[in-house]
Design an enzyme around this catalytic site. Sequence first.
Site, PDB file in Angstrom:
ATOM      1  N   CYS A 104      -0.126  12.738  -8.036  1.00  0.00           N
ATOM      2  CA  CYS A 104      -1.203  13.190  -7.143  1.00  0.00           C
ATOM      3  C   CYS A 104      -1.051  12.696  -5.712  1.00  0.00           C
ATOM      4  CB  CYS A 104      -2.567  12.766  -7.690  1.00  0.00           C
ATOM      5  SG  CYS A 104      -2.872  10.988  -7.499  1.00  0.00           S
ATOM      6  N   CYS A 119       1.738   7.818  -5.871  1.00  0.00           N
ATOM      7  CA  CYS A 119       1.765   8.382  -7.224  1.00  0.00           C
ATOM      8  C   CYS A 119       2.556   9.677  -7.200  1.00  0.00           C
ATOM      9  CB  CYS A 119       0.336   8.644  -7.692  1.00  0.00           C
ATOM     10  SG  CYS A 119       0.257   9.416  -9.324  1.00  0.00           S
ATOM     11  N   CYS A 173       4.584  -4.333 -12.905  1.00  0.00           N
ATOM     12  CA  CYS A 173       5.872  -3.839 -13.378  1.00  0.00           C
ATOM     13  C   CYS A 173       5.747  -2.311 -13.484  1.00  0.00           C
ATOM     14  CB  CYS A 173       6.149  -4.476 -14.733  1.00  0.00           C
ATOM     15  SG  CYS A 173       7.724  -4.063 -15.448  1.00  0.00           S
TER      16      CYS A 173
END
Length: 143
Positions: A54, A51, A130
């Site tokens: 984070c 991510c 996706c």
Amino acid sequence: GSLTKREPSLTKSEWRKKLTPEQFYVTREKGTEPPFSGSYLNNKAPGMYHCVCCDSPLFSSEKKYCSGTGWPSFSEAHGTSGSDESNTGILRRVDTSLGAARTEVVCKQCEAHLGHVFPDGPGPAGQRFCINSVALKFKPGQP
């Protein structure tokens, strides 16, 4: 904040300082990058996709495939065991923003919008995650 959160969520203005405008638009305002524009679309290197907000590990290069849709596509989230996603870094949410119900994919830790999952993927599970390139940070190495 509440005690259930693993870490305090940043405010919108804090996220805005931490992210690029495109990253902020996609991850915090549920935007979508233009198709075929993403830096990871054709990335075939082994490694892990984290991510961008984070740093949670989300998707492994082993599950990445070319869907031809213009966004990085994965057949399952990292940590998936059969149909059990409890050890993955993602959550599914129903998204009715376009009038039709789609399944939004968000980061479990910081709730960043990552993309959507569709039932037209390869393999036994038949899933296509996706995911926007700008929501991800690729770390090369052994997946």
